[in-house]
Every structure is written in C-alpha cells, then in structure tokens.
Write an enzyme that holds these catalytic residues in place. Structure first.
Site, PDB file in Angstrom:
ATOM      1  CE  LYS A 173      -2.485   1.531   7.968  1.00  0.00           C
ATOM      2  NZ  LYS A 173      -1.540   2.650   7.946  1.00  0.00           N
TER       3      LYS A 173
HETATM    4  C1  LIG Z   1      -0.563   3.069   7.166  1.00  0.00           C
HETATM    5  C2  LIG Z   1       1.321   2.632   6.211  1.00  0.00           C
HETATM    6  C3  LIG Z   1       2.006   3.275   7.215  1.00  0.00           C
HETATM    7  C4  LIG Z   1       2.490   4.322   7.762  1.00  0.00           C
HETATM    8  O1  LIG Z   1       2.125   4.316   8.742  1.00  0.00           O
HETATM    9  P1  LIG Z   1       2.233   5.669   9.856  1.00  0.00           P
HETATM   10  O2  LIG Z   1       1.291   4.960  11.709  1.00  0.00           O
HETATM   11  O3  LIG Z   1       1.328   6.752   9.323  1.00  0.00           O
HETATM   12  O4  LIG Z   1       2.954   5.905  10.214  1.00  0.00           O
HETATM   13  C5  LIG Z   1       3.553   2.419   6.493  1.00  0.00           C
HETATM   14  N1  LIG Z   1       3.559   1.365   5.863  1.00  0.00           N
HETATM   15  C6  LIG Z   1       2.759   1.040   5.479  1.00  0.00           C
HETATM   16  C7  LIG Z   1       2.268  -0.628   4.217  1.00  0.00           C
HETATM   17  C8  LIG Z   1       1.117   1.905   5.996  1.00  0.00           C
HETATM   18  O5  LIG Z   1       0.487   0.792   5.423  1.00  0.00           O
END
Ligand SMILES: *Cc1c(COP(=O)(O)O)cnc(C)c1O
Length: 374
Positions: free
Chosen positions: A181
C-alpha cells in the site's frame, strides 16, 4: 531487465525509528502508536484514529462497534479485495454484493439503493485504486435509509473529489498499511472517524474488550482493568507504528511522483485501441495502475509480461466468483457483469516511486509489444 511489482519507499530515518523502539522498554501499543494516531488524524482531517493490525480488522471492529451482526445485511461491491466482504462475515452479518460502474469500477448509489432491504444496516463503499466514490449521493441515500457508511480506504489516503476526502462524509474510514500500500509497515491498518464514542468502542473491541490498554497500566500508577465485553486482539504495536510516523510527512511528495508516473503510463497506453483503463474522477490517490486487455488473452498477457521480467498482479477478480462466496451464497457468472468484465480484463502494472525512468520505459515498451502481438 527486472522490474519488481512493488518496492517500498522506506528510508534510513524510518528504519532508525524502529531501532529506537527496539532499544526502548515498550514494544506494544504505546507512545509511538499514539504519535502515529495524532499525525494520521492531522493528515486525514479525521479527529479520532485507532491504529490496528489491518484494514480487514478495522472494518471488522467498525461493524462490531456499530452493533452490526447476525441477521444484518451490509452492502459491498463485487469489485474489491475479498476482505471487504469477509470482514462483514467475521462480524456475523451477511455481505450483500452489488455490481460496480463499468467505467470507474466504483460502487454506485443506484446499485446500493436497489439492494437495500429492511435488514440493511451499513454499506462499505470502496475507493478503488484511489478514486473516491460518489459520497454525497451515497450519504444522501444512507441518511434516507438509516445506514452506516464504512469507507474502505485501503487504496485512498491522499484522494479528494469535489472538495470531500476519505471518511469525511461516511461514518468512518478504514485504512490498510499492508506491504504494497502507499503507506506501509508490512502489516497494519487504521480506523478513523469524527465520532469520539465510536472511536472509543473500536479501541476497546480491538483490544480484547478490556477497559484499559497495557500502556495505561505501564505508564501510570497501576489500576485494575476490567473486561467489559468480548473483544478481539488487533491493536498495532510501536514497532510497526515506528515505520509509519515519518512516512506521513512524505505522503504528498510521493503522491506527486506517482501522479507524474500515472501521466506517463496514461499517455503511452490511452492511444492504444486494444487497451482500456478505469476512468479517474477528482484527485485519485493513485494506489494502483491497472490496464484492461482482451479478456481472452489476459492470462497469456500476464504471463508474457512476467516472462519479460515485469512484476504484475490482478486487482481484482470479481469477488462473487471466488469459491467460498460463490458456494456460500450461490452466485454465478453473469450476476454482476461490470465487475466480471473488469476482473476478466485487468492487469496491474508496477506503479511506485522507486521505479527508475528506464524501468518505466521498459514496462511501456513491453506492454505495447505484448499487446500488439496478441
Ligand atoms: C488491501 C485491501 C484490503 C485489506 O487490507 P489489509 O490491511 O491487508 O487487511 C481491503 N480492501 C481493499 C480494497 C484492499 O486493497
């Protein structure tokens, strides 16, 4: 040439912050997590931030704290990461999947409104790839039907649209600091809201349901804690938080670089008759750069790019066709055609600030070559 799918932009100062925590006494949720929460609150403009171990946990805890559970329905889009829906199931509620807009991939107010029943308690709009959903319209219908809005902001920290920002029109916002991210600490997340009572409830259910955290017991005169309700264990610790505090100061300059990269890709690919991409509205946070190819050739194109040393991914295949959701809810092909069309066509390209110019040129050249030969 080798082009990794993602490389983080952590620097020596971020690493030094972690070392500082490791050389201190307190490793769990403590002063550094509190500092992160203050800085993230300042950046997002949302008054109350609770740092947790993932966005999935943030959404789960938000639902629990809002009293959403068994017998309740929560509307989620078909084009998202699967945990937007599984978080609803962790809370004991039923995810009601709806289709998305064919051009943007975003859930629409119309699709949400059509799915509302007397059991609907909440909706989770996903700001896919960093473009904000039409939140004023979603808020208007949520107000009309008495629904909570939990914004999945895993892709959208920096975004803005028609003057509003993530979490500003919804009940709350949930963020991810997963490895790929824009803001990352490997695994982490945050819940944010302007509602102090809701934030306090999330903080409690994210730490067993206890009345006090360890930092309170450690830093102040010892007082006994109580267990007020059954909770979970998803607080973020100071080791991870240490990686995040410095990155917040660089979010805007990193966004500028991704925006320039976005323009280079768009300039190169938009003219190509066989390539499409999701439409962007307002200030996109630019989390992922995805292209749309011929669905019959998508997997072959993915593999060809990989064979040429380029890291690729698929964000995402429509979630209602994943076995568990398909079998549990009896979904099939054709149920949500726009999400399916995107899921069948999409390829995510390397898109991060550590990419060198010649790597960007290489990705562009290879994508055009592979697409022309397909
Ligand atoms: C990465 C992601 C999540 C989950 O995030 P985590 O921190 O891994 O739980 C949820 N929604 C979207 C759209 C994502 O891309």
């Amino acid at each position: 040439m080798k082009v990794e799918f993602y490389r983080h932009a952590l620097d020596e100062a971020d690493i030094a912050n972690v070392v500082k925590v490791l050389n201190s006494v307190f490793l769990s949720t403590g002063p550094v997590t509190a500092e992160f929460e203050r800085k993230f609150s300042h950046y997002t403009g949302l008054e109350h931030v609770v740092a947790v171990n993932s966005c999935t946990s943030a959404m789960h805890m938000a639902l629990v704290a809002l009293g959403v559970g068994p017998g309740d329905e929560v509307i989620v889009p078909a084009m998202t990461f699967l945990s937007t829906a599984s978080a609803v199931m962790h809370a004991g509620a039923t995810p009601v999947i709806v289709d998305v807009d064919a051009a943007t991939g975003l859930v629409t107010p119309e699709a949400i409104e059509k799915a509302v029943t007397p059991r609907t308690k909440a909706v989770i709009p996903v700001h896919l790839y960093g473009t904000l959903c039409d939140m004023p319209s979603i808020k208007a219908l949520a107000d009309k039907h008495g629904l909570y809005i939990i914004e999945d902001c895993a892709h959208c920290v920096e975004g803005q649209r028609d003057g509003y920002r993530p979490g500003h029109l919804g009940t709350c916002a949930c963020y991810s600091f997963y490895a790929t991210k824009n803001l990352t600490c490997g695994e982490g997340g945050a819940f944010a809201t302007s509602d102090p009572d809701l934030a306090a409830r999330v903080r409690m259910v994210a730490l067993h349901g206890m009345s006090k955290g360890a930092a309170d017991r450690y830093h102040k005169l010892y007082t006994h804690y109580d267990l007020e309700r059954l909770g979970w264990k998803c607080n973020l610790d100071d080791i991870h938080a240490a990686l995040l505090v410095g990155q917040i100061d660089r979010l805007d300059s990193l966004w500028e670089k991704r925006h320039a990269l976005w323009k280079r890709y768009a300039d190169a690919f938009d003219r190509h008759p066989r390539l499409g991409r999701p439409e962007v509205v307002g200030k996109c946070a630019h989390h992922l750069y995805t292209i749309w190819t011929d669905p019959a050739r998508r997997d072959a194109t993915l593999h060809a790019l990989q064979q040429r040393g380029i890291g690729v991914a698929v964000n995402f295949r429509a979630i209602h066709l994943l076995s568990y959701f398909k079998d549990t809810f009896g979904f099939g092909r054709g149920d949500f055609p726009n999400a399916e069309a995107i899921g069948d066509r999409t390829i995510t390209l390397p898109f991060y600030t550590q990419l060198r110019d010649e790597q960007v040129d290489y990705v562009i050249e290879q994508v055009l070559e592979v697409t022309a030969s397909s």
